[in-house]
Write a protein that holds these residues in place. Structure first.
Motif, PDB file in Angstrom:
ATOM      1  N   LEU A   1       2.341  -6.323  -0.241  1.00  0.00           N
ATOM      2  CA  LEU A   1       1.689  -5.571   0.832  1.00  0.00           C
ATOM      3  C   LEU A   1       1.985  -6.200   2.192  1.00  0.00           C
ATOM      4  CD1 LEU A   1      -0.372  -3.379   1.791  1.00  0.00           C
ATOM      5  CD2 LEU A   1      -2.152  -5.104   1.434  1.00  0.00           C
ATOM      6  N   LEU A   2       1.930  -7.520   2.259  1.00  0.00           N
ATOM      7  CA  LEU A   2       2.228  -8.228   3.499  1.00  0.00           C
ATOM      8  C   LEU A   2       3.664  -7.952   3.953  1.00  0.00           C
ATOM      9  CD1 LEU A   2       1.613 -10.332   5.720  1.00  0.00           C
ATOM     10  CD2 LEU A   2       2.218 -12.118   4.058  1.00  0.00           C
ATOM     11  N   ASP A   3       4.613  -7.982   3.024  1.00  0.00           N
ATOM     12  CA  ASP A   3       6.016  -7.698   3.366  1.00  0.00           C
ATOM     13  C   ASP A   3       6.171  -6.289   3.929  1.00  0.00           C
ATOM     14  OD1 ASP A   3       6.893 -10.188   2.572  1.00  0.00           O
ATOM     15  OD2 ASP A   3       7.539  -9.535   0.580  1.00  0.00           O
ATOM     16  N   VAL A   4       5.511  -5.329   3.303  1.00  0.00           N
ATOM     17  CA  VAL A   4       5.595  -3.943   3.764  1.00  0.00           C
ATOM     18  C   VAL A   4       4.961  -3.812   5.148  1.00  0.00           C
ATOM     19  CG1 VAL A   4       4.888  -1.564   3.288  1.00  0.00           C
ATOM     20  CG2 VAL A   4       5.679  -3.024   1.415  1.00  0.00           C
ATOM     21  N   ALA A   5       3.838  -4.492   5.362  1.00  0.00           N
ATOM     22  CA  ALA A   5       3.161  -4.437   6.662  1.00  0.00           C
ATOM     23  C   ALA A   5       4.021  -5.058   7.756  1.00  0.00           C
ATOM     24  CB  ALA A   5       1.808  -5.145   6.577  1.00  0.00           C
ATOM     25  N   GLU A   6       4.682  -6.162   7.449  1.00  0.00           N
ATOM     26  CA  GLU A   6       5.553  -6.790   8.450  1.00  0.00           C
ATOM     27  C   GLU A   6       6.745  -5.896   8.773  1.00  0.00           C
ATOM     28  OE1 GLU A   6       6.191 -10.649   6.646  1.00  0.00           O
ATOM     29  OE2 GLU A   6       4.591 -11.530   7.880  1.00  0.00           O
TER      30      GLU A   6
ATOM     31  N   THR B   1      -1.003   3.786   0.030  1.00  0.00           N
ATOM     32  CA  THR B   1      -2.233   4.254   0.672  1.00  0.00           C
ATOM     33  C   THR B   1      -2.875   3.153   1.512  1.00  0.00           C
ATOM     34  OG1 THR B   1      -3.345   3.811  -1.430  1.00  0.00           O
ATOM     35  CG2 THR B   1      -2.783   6.090  -0.956  1.00  0.00           C
ATOM     36  N   ALA B   2      -2.735   1.905   1.075  1.00  0.00           N
ATOM     37  CA  ALA B   2      -3.262   0.789   1.867  1.00  0.00           C
ATOM     38  C   ALA B   2      -2.563   0.723   3.218  1.00  0.00           C
ATOM     39  CB  ALA B   2      -3.086  -0.525   1.113  1.00  0.00           C
ATOM     40  N   MET B   3      -1.275   1.023   3.236  1.00  0.00           N
ATOM     41  CA  MET B   3      -0.531   0.981   4.489  1.00  0.00           C
ATOM     42  C   MET B   3      -1.023   2.031   5.466  1.00  0.00           C
ATOM     43  SD  MET B   3       1.395  -1.504   4.819  1.00  0.00           S
ATOM     44  CE  MET B   3       2.133  -0.879   6.319  1.00  0.00           C
ATOM     45  N   GLY B   4      -1.526   3.149   4.955  1.00  0.00           N
ATOM     46  CA  GLY B   4      -2.091   4.159   5.846  1.00  0.00           C
ATOM     47  C   GLY B   4      -3.243   3.591   6.647  1.00  0.00           C
ATOM     48  N   GLY B   5      -4.136   2.857   5.971  1.00  0.00           N
ATOM     49  CA  GLY B   5      -5.261   2.238   6.671  1.00  0.00           C
ATOM     50  C   GLY B   5      -4.807   1.172   7.641  1.00  0.00           C
ATOM     51  N   PHE B   6      -3.827   0.381   7.232  1.00  0.00           N
ATOM     52  CA  PHE B   6      -3.293  -0.659   8.109  1.00  0.00           C
ATOM     53  C   PHE B   6      -2.681  -0.055   9.370  1.00  0.00           C
ATOM     54  CE2 PHE B   6       0.563  -2.902   9.482  1.00  0.00           C
ATOM     55  CZ  PHE B   6       0.027  -4.106   9.894  1.00  0.00           C
ATOM     56  N   LEU B   7      -1.877   0.990   9.203  1.00  0.00           N
ATOM     57  CA  LEU B   7      -1.214   1.613  10.357  1.00  0.00           C
ATOM     58  C   LEU B   7      -2.217   2.291  11.279  1.00  0.00           C
ATOM     59  CD1 LEU B   7       1.970   3.041   8.594  1.00  0.00           C
ATOM     60  CD2 LEU B   7       1.866   1.148  10.243  1.00  0.00           C
ATOM     61  N   ASN B   8      -3.279   2.852  10.716  1.00  0.00           N
ATOM     62  CA  ASN B   8      -4.331   3.439  11.559  1.00  0.00           C
ATOM     63  C   ASN B   8      -4.957   2.383  12.457  1.00  0.00           C
ATOM     64  OD1 ASN B   8      -4.046   6.050  10.620  1.00  0.00           O
ATOM     65  ND2 ASN B   8      -5.651   5.864   9.072  1.00  0.00           N
TER      66      ASN B   8
END
Length: 197
Positions: free
Chosen positions: A95-100, A55-62
């Motif tokens: 989380l950082l790895d997933v975001a990258e 769910t955190a990635m949803g906010g990051f991608l937005n």
């Protein structure tokens, strides 16, 4: 309430992060380019209220999409703040790895890059209490989305950009923990919390 900053609630996580940018990033000149962007009002502070990576990635991608659709003048950079759920540094690194990976999957690698900050930031190979870690310690976990082209242009116009990290490390050693708390008093809450671990 943040476990690492118990005096500050999620409600004012954005305000506290702005104060940290003003007091430390700009006030101590950790990033020589931040003041001009702050003065232009082009730094975005975005709270992502999510405690799971998915769910955190949803906010990051937005936010990543917002930057793609905005000009540099509107939004030069974004600090994506995660007030709860990522207090553990290892979970934050995941989380950082997933975001990258998401940058690559989105096809924007080379257009955007990430920097990371965390209350318990620890560089590989350093002990937790090494003063060098404080160059990347922030009130709350943060993924900083940077426009790579803009950063490249700024670095090209800056004398000796390679010296910035070393200068910041020297500053941390000079200030020490006591000096850091004088610059940004909320750090005291982190030190008290860390001492209980």
């Amino acid at each position: 309430m943040s476990q690492l900053y118990p005096s500050y609630t999620v409600v004012n996580a954005s305000d506290l992060t702005k104060l940290w940018v003003d007091a430390m990033v700009i006030g101590q000149n950790l990033c020589p380019f931040a003041a001009s962007e702050r003065n232009r009002g082009s730094i975005r502070y975005v709270i992502v209220d999510a405690q799971e990576v998915s769910t955190a990635m949803g906010g990051f991608l937005n936010e990543l999409l917002f930057l793609q659709q905005s000009s540099e003048d509107e939004a030069s950079t974004s600090l994506v703040i995660f007030p709860e759920g990522f207090e553990d540094f290892e979970i934050f690194l995941n989380l950082l790895d997933v975001a990258e990976d998401a940058l690559i999957q989105s096809g924007v690698e080379g257009l955007f890059q990430l920097a990371s900050f965390h209350p318990d930031y620890q560089f590989t190979g350093l002990s937790r209490d090494d003063i060098t870690n404080w160059t990347n310690r922030s009130p709350f976990p943060v993924l900083h989305i940077i426009r790579e082209g803009q950063m490249g242009r700024v670095l090209d116009s800056y004398k000796s950009p390679d010296e910035i990290p070393e200068r910041n490390i020297d500053l941390m050693k000079k200030l020490g923990v006591k000096g850091l708390v004088q610059c940004f008093p909320p750090f005291q809450d982190y030190i008290k919390s860390a001492s209980k671990d």
